[in-house]
Write a protein that holds these residues in place. Structure first.
Motif, mmCIF file in Angstrom:
data_model
loop_
_atom_site.group_PDB
_atom_site.id
_atom_site.type_symbol
_atom_site.label_atom_id
_atom_site.label_comp_id
_atom_site.label_asym_id
_atom_site.label_seq_id
_atom_site.Cartn_x
_atom_site.Cartn_y
_atom_site.Cartn_z
ATOM 1 N N HIS A 115 0.821 -1.205 0.000
ATOM 2 C CA HIS A 115 0.000 0.000 0.000
ATOM 3 C C HIS A 115 0.863 1.267 0.000
ATOM 4 O O HIS A 115 1.812 1.383 0.768
ATOM 5 N N VAL A 116 0.487 2.191 -0.868
ATOM 6 C CA VAL A 116 1.190 3.473 -1.001
ATOM 7 C C VAL A 116 0.222 4.600 -0.651
ATOM 8 O O VAL A 116 -0.896 4.660 -1.187
ATOM 9 N N PHE A 117 0.649 5.485 0.239
ATOM 10 C CA PHE A 117 -0.181 6.610 0.678
ATOM 11 C C PHE A 117 0.455 7.930 0.264
ATOM 12 O O PHE A 117 1.665 8.130 0.406
ATOM 13 N N GLU A 118 -0.377 8.830 -0.237
ATOM 14 C CA GLU A 118 0.028 10.204 -0.498
ATOM 15 C C GLU A 118 -0.954 11.129 0.212
ATOM 16 O O GLU A 118 -2.174 10.971 0.115
ATOM 17 N N PHE A 119 -0.410 12.124 0.914
ATOM 18 C CA PHE A 119 -1.229 13.070 1.666
ATOM 19 C C PHE A 119 -1.098 14.453 1.028
ATOM 20 O O PHE A 119 0.002 14.981 0.887
ATOM 21 N N LYS A 120 -2.240 15.028 0.646
ATOM 22 C CA LYS A 120 -2.254 16.333 -0.011
ATOM 23 C C LYS A 120 -3.113 17.310 0.781
ATOM 24 O O LYS A 120 -4.202 16.968 1.237
ATOM 25 N N LEU A 138 7.362 1.114 -7.806
ATOM 26 C CA LEU A 138 7.596 0.111 -6.769
ATOM 27 C C LEU A 138 7.018 -1.219 -7.239
ATOM 28 O O LEU A 138 5.795 -1.362 -7.317
ATOM 29 N N PRO A 139 7.826 -2.191 -7.559
ATOM 30 C CA PRO A 139 7.332 -3.445 -8.123
ATOM 31 C C PRO A 139 6.353 -4.199 -7.232
ATOM 32 O O PRO A 139 5.470 -4.913 -7.732
ATOM 33 N N ASP A 140 6.478 -4.057 -5.906
ATOM 34 C CA ASP A 140 5.610 -4.808 -4.997
ATOM 35 C C ASP A 140 4.363 -4.038 -4.579
ATOM 36 O O ASP A 140 3.522 -4.567 -3.850
ATOM 37 N N ALA A 141 4.233 -2.802 -5.027
ATOM 38 C CA ALA A 141 3.078 -1.984 -4.645
ATOM 39 C C ALA A 141 1.875 -2.299 -5.525
ATOM 40 O O ALA A 141 2.014 -2.519 -6.727
#
Length: 231
Positions: free
Chosen positions: A113-118, A155-158
């Motif tokens: 899991h990848v998170f971006e906060f804006k 990211l290959p595993d994301a």
């Protein structure tokens, strides 16, 4: 003699850096999503900060840093049954070839899991739709979702992307949007990045674009290069 010297320089760069250009040059993921000319000028001249201080932007950066610090410090209470350790501000890169790297810094990675906060300062709650397919073409959300997709592909595993939208002055999310990994969209993103490289090379050869193509109509109003731009 000049040709041989140039050959020697290219060969030395190839042996030392793996390409004939020399040290790797970088383009940031966050630059690719906006005006290509601004990205080219910013990259070419390494513009990190210029112009008037934006109090809202600074406040957003402070809150952003505070949020990441909170996650790091509170992880024993937050993790529950999650086995993966959090990776905060994870640096990622993608080789574009010819001595260029696409680079970025991901806010938070937890396993797949990848998170971006804006932090938004001028977009109302009502303008953030439930369905991403309803996002208006000129919305900055399009830039943010494609940046997150770029990170997913770098990211290959994301596999799963999470975009959290905050007000600029609080740490309570307005919206939490899930982003699907899209390899086709990433290829289009890479094509735009390589277009920026072509612009940089043109500028270095003394050719300034006469009719730069905007990404969003509102970009010119905030651009630090507007005084020298044909637009």
């Amino acid at each position: 003699m000049g040709n041989i010297e140039e050959f020697g320089k290219r060969l030395e760069n190839l042996l030392k850096y793996g390409n004939i250009r020399g040290p790797k040059r970088t383009i940031r993921v966050t630059s690719v999503s906006f005006c290509p000319l601004r990205a080219a000028l910013t990259t070419r001249y390494d513009v990190r900060f210029f112009g008037e201080k934006n109090k809202e932007k600074i406040l957003g950066q402070v809150l952003h840093m505070g949020l990441l610090g909170l996650i790091k410090d509170s992880w024993p209470y937050l993790q529950g049954d999650i086995e993966a350790n959090p990776e905060i501000e994870k640096e990622v890169s993608y080789d574009l070839g010819e001595g260029w790297l696409l680079t970025g810094r991901i806010d938070l990675v937890i396993g797949e899991h990848v998170f971006e906060f804006k932090f938004f300062s001028e977009f109302s709650y009502e303008k953030i739709p439930e369905n991403l397919s309803d996002v208006e073409e000129d919305s900055v959300l399009n830039a943010y979702t494609e940046q997150l997709n770029a990170y997913l592909n770098m990211l290959p595993d994301a596999e799963f992307g999470h975009l959290w939208i905050f007000r600029h002055n609080e740490l309570i999310p307005w919206k939490k949007l899930e982003i699907k990994k899209d390899s086709k969209a990433f290829k289009a993103f890479l094509k735009r990045a390589r277009g920026i490289i072509e612009l940089i090379e043109s500028i270095e050869n003394g050719e300034f674009p006469k009719d730069p193509k905007l990404r969003f109509n509102w970009e010119c109003k905030r651009c630090i290069f507007r005084s020298i731009c044909a637009k």
